[in-house]
Design an enzyme around this catalytic site. Structure first.
Site, PDB file in Angstrom:
ATOM      1  N   CYS A   1     -61.975 -27.276 -23.124  1.00 48.98           N
ATOM      2  CA  CYS A   1     -60.854 -26.513 -23.591  1.00 48.98           C
ATOM      3  C   CYS A   1     -60.861 -26.416 -25.378  1.00 48.98           C
ATOM      4  CB  CYS A   1     -59.558 -26.562 -23.221  1.00 48.98           C
ATOM      5  SG  CYS A   1     -59.434 -26.895 -21.439  1.00 48.98           S
TER       6      CYS A   1
ATOM      7  N   ALA B   1     -61.493 -33.330 -13.255  1.00 53.58           N
ATOM      8  CA  ALA B   1     -61.193 -33.393 -11.752  1.00 53.58           C
ATOM      9  C   ALA B   1     -61.631 -34.746 -11.075  1.00 53.58           C
ATOM     10  CB  ALA B   1     -61.675 -32.403 -10.915  1.00 53.58           C
TER      11      ALA B   1
HETATM   12  C1  LIG Z   1     -65.089 -23.299 -24.200  1.00 53.21           C
HETATM   13  C2  LIG Z   1     -63.981 -23.507 -22.940  1.00 53.21           C
HETATM   14  C3  LIG Z   1     -62.894 -23.432 -22.946  1.00 53.21           C
HETATM   15  C4  LIG Z   1     -61.662 -23.572 -22.020  1.00 53.21           C
HETATM   16  N1  LIG Z   1     -60.344 -23.593 -22.191  1.00 53.21           N
HETATM   17  C5  LIG Z   1     -59.441 -23.775 -21.327  1.00 53.21           C
HETATM   18  C6  LIG Z   1     -58.380 -23.795 -21.427  1.00 53.21           C
HETATM   19  O1  LIG Z   1     -57.779 -23.454 -22.535  1.00 53.21           O
HETATM   20  N2  LIG Z   1     -57.502 -23.936 -20.363  1.00 53.21           N
HETATM   21  C7  LIG Z   1     -57.750 -24.269 -19.260  1.00 53.21           C
HETATM   22  O2  LIG Z   1     -57.027 -24.789 -18.347  1.00 53.21           O
HETATM   23  N3  LIG Z   1     -59.140 -24.565 -18.945  1.00 53.21           N
HETATM   24  C8  LIG Z   1     -60.100 -24.381 -19.915  1.00 53.21           C
HETATM   25  N4  LIG Z   1     -61.298 -24.406 -19.747  1.00 53.21           N
HETATM   26  C9  LIG Z   1     -61.840 -24.746 -18.570  1.00 53.21           C
HETATM   27  C10 LIG Z   1     -61.868 -26.199 -18.188  1.00 53.21           C
HETATM   28  O3  LIG Z   1     -62.739 -26.816 -19.239  1.00 53.21           O
HETATM   29  C11 LIG Z   1     -62.497 -26.547 -16.886  1.00 53.21           C
HETATM   30  O4  LIG Z   1     -61.601 -25.908 -15.675  1.00 53.21           O
HETATM   31  C12 LIG Z   1     -62.473 -27.823 -16.486  1.00 53.21           C
HETATM   32  O5  LIG Z   1     -63.149 -28.724 -17.256  1.00 53.21           O
HETATM   33  C13 LIG Z   1     -62.891 -28.335 -14.981  1.00 53.21           C
HETATM   34  O6  LIG Z   1     -63.052 -29.478 -14.773  1.00 53.21           O
HETATM   35  P1  LIG Z   1     -64.018 -30.142 -13.593  1.00 53.21           P
HETATM   36  O7  LIG Z   1     -63.907 -31.494 -13.769  1.00 53.21           O
HETATM   37  O8  LIG Z   1     -63.621 -29.215 -12.440  1.00 53.21           O
HETATM   38  O9  LIG Z   1     -65.251 -29.433 -14.075  1.00 53.21           O
HETATM   39  P2  LIG Z   1     -66.319 -29.926 -15.187  1.00 53.21           P
HETATM   40  O10 LIG Z   1     -65.491 -30.226 -16.547  1.00 53.21           O
HETATM   41  O11 LIG Z   1     -67.256 -28.999 -15.332  1.00 53.21           O
HETATM   42  O12 LIG Z   1     -66.926 -31.258 -14.948  1.00 53.21           O
HETATM   43  C14 LIG Z   1     -67.991 -31.373 -13.931  1.00 53.21           C
HETATM   44  C15 LIG Z   1     -68.793 -32.473 -14.127  1.00 53.21           C
HETATM   45  O13 LIG Z   1     -69.772 -32.851 -13.201  1.00 53.21           O
HETATM   46  C16 LIG Z   1     -70.763 -33.225 -13.610  1.00 53.21           C
HETATM   47  N5  LIG Z   1     -71.787 -32.993 -12.501  1.00 53.21           N
HETATM   48  C17 LIG Z   1     -72.111 -31.670 -11.901  1.00 53.21           C
HETATM   49  N6  LIG Z   1     -72.826 -31.932 -10.939  1.00 53.21           N
HETATM   50  C18 LIG Z   1     -73.385 -33.246 -10.949  1.00 53.21           C
HETATM   51  C19 LIG Z   1     -74.113 -33.928 -10.173  1.00 53.21           C
HETATM   52  N7  LIG Z   1     -74.923 -33.443  -9.116  1.00 53.21           N
HETATM   53  N8  LIG Z   1     -74.251 -35.340 -10.453  1.00 53.21           N
HETATM   54  C20 LIG Z   1     -73.501 -36.003 -11.246  1.00 53.21           C
HETATM   55  N9  LIG Z   1     -72.878 -35.239 -12.069  1.00 53.21           N
HETATM   56  C21 LIG Z   1     -72.615 -33.883 -12.036  1.00 53.21           C
HETATM   57  C22 LIG Z   1     -71.018 -32.360 -14.902  1.00 53.21           C
HETATM   58  O14 LIG Z   1     -71.954 -32.858 -15.771  1.00 53.21           O
HETATM   59  C23 LIG Z   1     -69.544 -32.177 -15.317  1.00 53.21           C
HETATM   60  O15 LIG Z   1     -69.398 -33.493 -16.343  1.00 53.21           O
HETATM   61  C24 LIG Z   1     -62.087 -23.971 -20.923  1.00 53.21           C
HETATM   62  C25 LIG Z   1     -63.631 -24.369 -20.709  1.00 53.21           C
HETATM   63  C26 LIG Z   1     -64.689 -23.868 -21.556  1.00 53.21           C
HETATM   64  C27 LIG Z   1     -66.108 -24.047 -21.460  1.00 53.21           C
END
Ligand SMILES: Cc1cc2nc3c(=O)[nH]c(=O)nc-3n(C[C@H](O)[C@H](O)[C@H](O)COP(=O)(O)OP(=O)(O)OC[C@H]3O[C@@H](n4cnc5c(N)ncnc54)[C@H](O)[C@@H]3O)c2cc1C
Length: 469
Positions: A57, A24
């Site tokens: 993922c 995101a």
């Molecule tokens: C094993 C696995 C398999 C998956 N398979 C799928 C799939 O097949 N299909 C699908 O749609 N989704 C899948 N997902 C889910 C998908 O990976 C997540 O929904 C997606 O990564 C969310 O993105 P995000 O940017 O919201 O959060 P995240 O990817 O969690 O990123 C958030 C980032 O913010 C950083 N952060 C947090 N707090 C702070 C802070 N205070 N200061 C600085 N940095 C910070 C973290 O270190 C992290 O890097 C899977 C997840 C996992 C774990």
């Protein structure tokens, strides 16, 4: 997703601060940069981990050996982001948001140095935090989560170093079942311990049962309805077994996959609005409610379920990337909205494909909807065509109106992505009767003359007309 280009904004350079450097956050930063030059908009992004824009993922397929190399899971490295004029500060954690003064406090994770950075616009993309059961042994060597690439590497190192035989996966959601496949592929005897009555609680129990049976057919020991009480360690301090109320399951390695919660510690402390599921609440432009210059997206927010009309927390990368696009467009002065989701998800364990969209029976009841169900068995190709395999499709439709409410599919090759037909129908608000006449592609290698989804729609239509379930 409704989008239009950024309007031309001239004036002093603004600063956009992004917290979280994955799906995101970096989608938002990249989209904002696409629309506004570095002279117009300074972008500062903080990421506390070692990686940006990586695919969690893909971790199960990397651990299982389908993907050779960790770097294949990285869509864009910190250097690539920096080359696009994004001031990306790695290994730097934001520890406080000061909404009143428009600034964030950051801490260098390695040196401990702290400083404040002001923002004109803020994006919160802090993701989700894996649930770690509160019981002895969860921190023992050999017990692994699979949230980050570091987690994946640590698990691969354990698997390589210990060369064990037995693995226990705690949790049977999609991450649990995908990790079961990964461990099978690495030659482990796998036990899955699950507190739910069936695996894949995102399905109704009758469909979850099919997953249970198929996983047992793959040689996986399925232990449902069972709470893990303790992780037992040996004299060397390493994990040796997983204990439940009445049994012990020997384990050389344990993988925890028991779900996630929105990571909203910072947002909560800053007084930003959170919903019943602990996620940030936004409007359709992904702007945090009541805050003109703060946006949030990905796993840290709640989303509107277009079928039930209720807010939900669904942690999926597919949503996080779309949220990022919308946020980046808006933060750059353009206009975009994210209307909500219908709850579509697909996963697999070995050759078993599992898919769902819309409401389960219990979701429909909770939303106060009366419904009928139809479950059918059909085949992935024309019955006479080689390698046709069976699949089960369950459909929910609203009583009287016949509006499609949800679809679940369990089957082999070609089953899972059929759920997309239903996702489109749900989004369009179609009735099951309208679905029956959908002009889907047909040739024997791809489907029977009546696609399984249409067969289910036909049966659901009969149930609606009969007024029974
Ligand atoms: C094993 C696995 C398999 C998956 N398979 C799928 C799939 O097949 N299909 C699908 O749609 N989704 C899948 N997902 C889910 C998908 O990976 C997540 O929904 C997606 O990564 C969310 O993105 P995000 O940017 O919201 O959060 P995240 O990817 O969690 O990123 C958030 C980032 O913010 C950083 N952060 C947090 N707090 C702070 C802070 N205070 N200061 C600085 N940095 C910070 C973290 O270190 C992290 O890097 C899977 C997840 C996992 C774990």
């Amino acid at each position: 997703m409704n989008m239009s280009a950024a309007r031309d904004v001239s004036g002093p350079r603004e600063r956009l601060v992004v917290i979280g450097g994955d799906a995101a956050g970096m989608s938002a930063a990249s989209q904002a940069r696409r629309l506004r030059s570095a002279e117009e908009l300074e972008i500062v992004a903080f990421e506390r981990g070692h990686f940006t824009s990586f695919s969690a993922c893909g971790i199960p397929y990397w651990v299982g050996g389908d993907v050779d190399d960790r770097d294949q899971l990285i869509a864009r490295s910190p250097e690539e982001h920096r080359a696009r004029d994004i001031d990306l500060r790695m290994r730097t954690e934001v520890t406080e948001i000061d909404v009143a003064r428009g600034r964030v406090r950051a801490r260098d994770v390695d040196s401990g140095d702290e400083y404040w950075t002001s923002y004109d616009k803020l994006v919160i993309a802090t993701g989700a935090r894996p649930i770690r059961p509160d019981m002895p042994g969860t921190d023992a060597p050999g017990v692994h989560g699979v949230q980050t690439l570091d987690d994946g590497q640590a698990l691969i190192d354990t698997l390589t170093r210990t060369r064990g035989r037995r693995a226990v996966v705690v949790g049977a959601g999609y991450i649990g079942v995908e990790m079961a496949e990964a461990l099978i592929n690495r030659g482990y005897e796998v036990t899955v311990v699950n507190r739910g009555s069936e695996p894949m609680s995102t399905l109704d129990p009758d469909m979850g049962r099919l997953v249970h049976e198929a996983m047992e057919g793959l040689g996986i020991t399925m232990v449902d309805d069972t709470e893990v009480t303790k992780i037992l360690t040996g004299e060397d301090g390493r994990v040796r077994a997983v204990a439940t109320e009445d049994a012990e399951y020997p384990a050389d390695v344990v993988v925890l996959g028991i779900g996630v919660r929105p990571e909203t510690t910072l947002a909560r402390a800053a007084g930003l609005p959170l919903g019943d599921h602990g996620g940030l609440l936004t409007d359709l432009a992904m702007r945090v409610r009541g805050h003109e210059n703060i946006w949030a997206g990905g796993d840290c927010v709640e989303v509107l379920d277009l079928v039930s009309g209720q807010e939900r927390h669904i942690a999926l990368g597919t949503h996080a990337n779309k949220h990022g696009q919308v946020i980046g467009t808006n933060a750059a002065g353009g206009y975009a909205t994210f209307p909500g989701v219908v709850g579509t998800a697909v996963s697999k364990v070995c050759d078993l494909e599992i898919a769902r969209t819309g409401l389960r029976e219990k979701d429909a009841r909770r939303a106060g909807l009366q419904y009928v169900t139809a479950t059918i068995e059909s085949t992935s190709r024309a019955g006479y065509y080689p390698n046709s395999s069976s699949m089960t499709v369950k459909m929910l439709a609203e009583r009287r109106t016949g509006r499609l409410l949800g679809v679940q599919i369990v089957g082999r090759e070609g089953a899972g992505k059929r759920v997309d037909i239903a996702a489109v129908a749900l989004t369009a608000g179609m009735t099951v009767e309208q679905m029956v006449s959908l002009d889907l592609g047909y040739a024997p290698p791809f489907s029977p003359v009546w696609d399984p989804v249409l067969v289910a729609a036909r049966k659901a239509t009969k149930a609606v007309n009969a007024g029974t379930s």
